[in-house]
Design a protein around this motif. Structure first.
Motif, PDB file in Angstrom:
ATOM      1  N   UNK A 142       0.869  -1.187   0.000  1.00 25.08           N
ATOM      2  CA  UNK A 142       0.000   0.000   0.000  1.00 25.08           C
ATOM      3  C   UNK A 142       0.901   1.231   0.000  1.00 25.08           C
ATOM      4  N   UNK A 143       0.789   2.031  -1.049  1.00 26.38           N
ATOM      5  CA  UNK A 143       1.505   3.306  -1.102  1.00 26.38           C
ATOM      6  C   UNK A 143       0.506   4.400  -0.760  1.00 26.38           C
ATOM      7  N   UNK A 144       0.750   5.086   0.350  1.00 26.70           N
ATOM      8  CA  UNK A 144      -0.229   6.086   0.781  1.00 26.70           C
ATOM      9  C   UNK A 144       0.001   7.390   0.010  1.00 26.70           C
ATOM     10  N   UNK A 145      -0.899   7.624  -0.927  1.00 27.53           N
ATOM     11  CA  UNK A 145      -0.887   8.849  -1.726  1.00 27.53           C
ATOM     12  C   UNK A 145      -1.875   9.810  -1.052  1.00 27.53           C
ATOM     13  N   UNK A 146      -2.714  10.461  -1.828  1.00 25.74           N
ATOM     14  CA  UNK A 146      -3.676  11.410  -1.263  1.00 25.74           C
ATOM     15  C   UNK A 146      -4.692  11.782  -2.334  1.00 25.74           C
ATOM     16  N   UNK A 147      -5.880  12.155  -1.878  1.00 25.33           N
ATOM     17  CA  UNK A 147      -6.872  12.710  -2.810  1.00 25.33           C
ATOM     18  C   UNK A 147      -6.308  13.985  -3.439  1.00 25.33           C
ATOM     19  N   UNK A 148      -5.411  14.649  -2.686  1.00 27.43           N
ATOM     20  CA  UNK A 148      -4.782  15.886  -3.183  1.00 27.43           C
ATOM     21  C   UNK A 148      -3.938  15.629  -4.428  1.00 27.43           C
ATOM     22  N   UNK A 149      -3.595  14.347  -4.676  1.00 24.13           N
ATOM     23  CA  UNK A 149      -2.808  14.023  -5.880  1.00 24.13           C
ATOM     24  C   UNK A 149      -3.538  14.493  -7.143  1.00 24.13           C
ATOM     25  N   UNK A 150      -4.871  14.574  -7.050  1.00 25.27           N
ATOM     26  CA  UNK A 150      -5.666  14.926  -8.239  1.00 25.27           C
ATOM     27  C   UNK A 150      -5.985  16.423  -8.295  1.00 25.27           C
ATOM     28  N   UNK A 151      -5.489  17.181  -7.269  1.00 22.72           N
ATOM     29  CA  UNK A 151      -5.727  18.640  -7.219  1.00 22.72           C
ATOM     30  C   UNK A 151      -4.400  19.379  -7.369  1.00 22.72           C
ATOM     31  N   UNK A 152      -4.034  19.804  -8.554  1.00 22.86           N
ATOM     32  CA  UNK A 152      -2.767  20.560  -8.643  1.00 22.86           C
ATOM     33  C   UNK A 152      -2.968  21.999  -8.169  1.00 22.86           C
ATOM     34  N   UNK A 157       2.543  22.543  -4.610  1.00 19.07           N
ATOM     35  CA  UNK A 157       3.139  21.948  -5.825  1.00 19.07           C
ATOM     36  C   UNK A 157       3.925  20.668  -5.528  1.00 19.07           C
ATOM     37  N   UNK A 158       4.812  20.733  -4.537  1.00 17.11           N
ATOM     38  CA  UNK A 158       5.682  19.573  -4.294  1.00 17.11           C
ATOM     39  C   UNK A 158       4.888  18.440  -3.656  1.00 17.11           C
ATOM     40  N   UNK A 159       3.998  18.794  -2.715  1.00 20.03           N
ATOM     41  CA  UNK A 159       3.197  17.744  -2.068  1.00 20.03           C
ATOM     42  C   UNK A 159       2.382  16.985  -3.109  1.00 20.03           C
ATOM     43  N   UNK A 160       1.626  17.710  -3.952  1.00 21.76           N
ATOM     44  CA  UNK A 160       0.757  17.010  -4.916  1.00 21.76           C
ATOM     45  C   UNK A 160       1.591  16.251  -5.953  1.00 21.76           C
ATOM     46  N   UNK A 161       2.744  16.805  -6.311  1.00 26.44           N
ATOM     47  CA  UNK A 161       3.582  16.121  -7.311  1.00 26.44           C
ATOM     48  C   UNK A 161       4.114  14.799  -6.761  1.00 26.44           C
ATOM     49  N   UNK A 162       4.510  14.794  -5.483  1.00 29.10           N
ATOM     50  CA  UNK A 162       5.008  13.534  -4.906  1.00 29.10           C
ATOM     51  C   UNK A 162       3.873  12.517  -4.792  1.00 29.10           C
ATOM     52  N   UNK A 163       2.666  13.006  -4.533  1.00 32.70           N
ATOM     53  CA  UNK A 163       1.541  12.081  -4.333  1.00 32.70           C
ATOM     54  C   UNK A 163       1.030  11.521  -5.668  1.00 32.70           C
ATOM     55  N   UNK A 164       1.074  12.314  -6.739  1.00 35.03           N
ATOM     56  CA  UNK A 164       0.639  11.769  -8.043  1.00 35.03           C
ATOM     57  C   UNK A 164       1.707  10.805  -8.570  1.00 35.03           C
ATOM     58  N   UNK A 165       2.961  11.037  -8.193  1.00 40.47           N
ATOM     59  CA  UNK A 165       4.020  10.056  -8.524  1.00 40.47           C
ATOM     60  C   UNK A 165       3.613   8.684  -7.981  1.00 40.47           C
ATOM     61  N   UNK A 166       3.162   8.647  -6.715  1.00 33.98           N
ATOM     62  CA  UNK A 166       2.823   7.359  -6.089  1.00 33.98           C
ATOM     63  C   UNK A 166       1.657   6.680  -6.806  1.00 33.98           C
ATOM     64  N   UNK A 167       0.735   7.491  -7.350  1.00 35.28           N
ATOM     65  CA  UNK A 167      -0.405   6.919  -8.087  1.00 35.28           C
ATOM     66  C   UNK A 167       0.081   6.234  -9.366  1.00 35.28           C
ATOM     67  N   UNK A 168       0.834   6.948 -10.184  1.00 36.25           N
ATOM     68  CA  UNK A 168       1.262   6.373 -11.480  1.00 36.25           C
ATOM     69  C   UNK A 168       2.311   5.280 -11.290  1.00 36.25           C
ATOM     70  N   UNK A 169       3.199   5.468 -10.324  1.00 34.71           N
ATOM     71  CA  UNK A 169       4.198   4.448 -10.007  1.00 34.71           C
ATOM     72  C   UNK A 169       3.481   3.144  -9.611  1.00 34.71           C
ATOM     73  N   UNK A 170       2.475   3.265  -8.739  1.00 40.09           N
ATOM     74  CA  UNK A 170       1.750   2.069  -8.272  1.00 40.09           C
ATOM     75  C   UNK A 170       1.027   1.393  -9.429  1.00 40.09           C
ATOM     76  N   UNK A 171       0.386   2.206 -10.282  1.00 41.40           N
ATOM     77  CA  UNK A 171      -0.359   1.629 -11.419  1.00 41.40           C
ATOM     78  C   UNK A 171       0.583   0.873 -12.347  1.00 41.40           C
TER      79      UNK A 171
END
Ligand code: NAP
Length: 257
Positions: A142-152, A157-171
């Motif tokens: 389980x990679x804990x991302x955030x709903x904020x990953x989808x809100x740029x 900027x850095x928080x959401x960018x790190x969290x969207x990384x976890x989404x695409x990396x996991x996929x």
């Protein structure tokens, strides 16, 4: 995939960010399932107290490892532990923190730290865990991302960018490891009542601007996430309202300038 029921396995779950909030809730849920756990964070006293409580209440094995995941030394110590734990069957990359403000004004050390904790450590632990889980015949990450990953949104900027990384990396890695019976989840919680909004970065954040009904409790997030491990989908947004927000935001992003 032919996964083993995590409740009935005799494996070890490694949880980073276990001293507080969502990570602590994962530790408690897993302990209640009689799953042995290894807890990671920087605050030794918090981890020692949690480990003692969980051992006494649930009669399970609890290890603690004190590590600062913004340092190479901290990351290497956990990597070594993972490589030497053949019965690891669940990895939860939960350690994290917020960083707010216009990007060009942010402290460069804090930028490096958040990238190292969210991106570098999660990536390295997945890399270490996959061969272990492949050899074991199954596993969960389980990679804990955030709903904020989808809100740029501005100021994050850095928080959401790190969290969207976890989404695409996991996929992407899910596609590679399905053949080894390894399930990956990118957990995307919405606002959750934890220590997250009580740090220096949020000192001017007015929590009352977020409607009360949107706040979730960390134990509910952890329970729902563990239950959702049996789902095929990689991205998991806990809570109906958060799911609606997630869908609407992703549609909105398609039309945003
Ligand atoms: N709360 C929310 O609204 C929310 C929403 C979406 C996603 N999330 C994500 O959920 C995850 C957990 O956060 P939380 O809400 O549970 O917040 P929290 O209560 O503040 O917990 C954060 C955890 O991360 C650990 N941590 C932070 N920096 C670390 C470092 N350098 N090395 C090792 N451990 C470190 C902390 O432990 P120590 O201080 O002891 O090291 C603590 O255990 C984070 O990844 C966060 O981005 C939170």
């Amino acid at each position: 995939m032919k996964l083993i029921d995590i409740k009935k396995s005799n494996g070890i779950a490694l949880i980073t960010g276990a001293s507080s909030g969502i990570g602590e809730a994962f530790a408690t849920e897993l302990a209640a399932m009689k799953h042995d756990i290894t807890l990671v964070s920087r605050r030794q006293n918090k981890l020692e107290q949690l480990a003692k409580d969980l051992r006494e209440k649930y009669e399970i094995n609890v290890n603690i490892i004190i590590a600062d995941l913004s340092t190479e030394q901290g990351i290497e110590s956990i990597e070594e532990y993972i490589k030497n734990t053949p019965n690891l069957d669940l990895l939860i990359n939960c350690a994290g923190f917020g960083l707010r403000g216009d990007f060009h004004n942010l402290n460069k050390d804090q930028i490096s730290q958040i990238i190292d904790v969210h991106v570098k450590s999660s990536t390295r632990f997945c890399r270490a865990a996959i061969p272990v889980m492949r050899d074991r015949g199954y596993g969960y990450i389980i990679n804990v991302s955030s709903l904020a990953a989808f809100f740029p949104f501005k100021g994050s900027a850095i928080y959401v960018a790190t969290k969207i990384y976890l989404v695409y990396f996991s996929k992407a890695i899910q596609k590679e490891v399905r053949k080894y019976n390894i399930k990956i989840q990118a957990l995307c919680p919405g606002v959750t009542n934890t220590g997250f909004h009580y740090t220096e970065a949020f000192k001017d954040f007015d929590r009352s601007t977020v409607p009360k009904h949107l706040w979730m409790q960390p134990d509910s997030v952890a329970k729902k996430s563990l239950k959702a491990l049996k789902n095929k989908k990689v991205v998991y947004i806990p809570g109906f309202k958060n799911k609606v927000i997630g869908v609407l935001t992703q549609i909105g992003n398609l039309f945003a300038p």
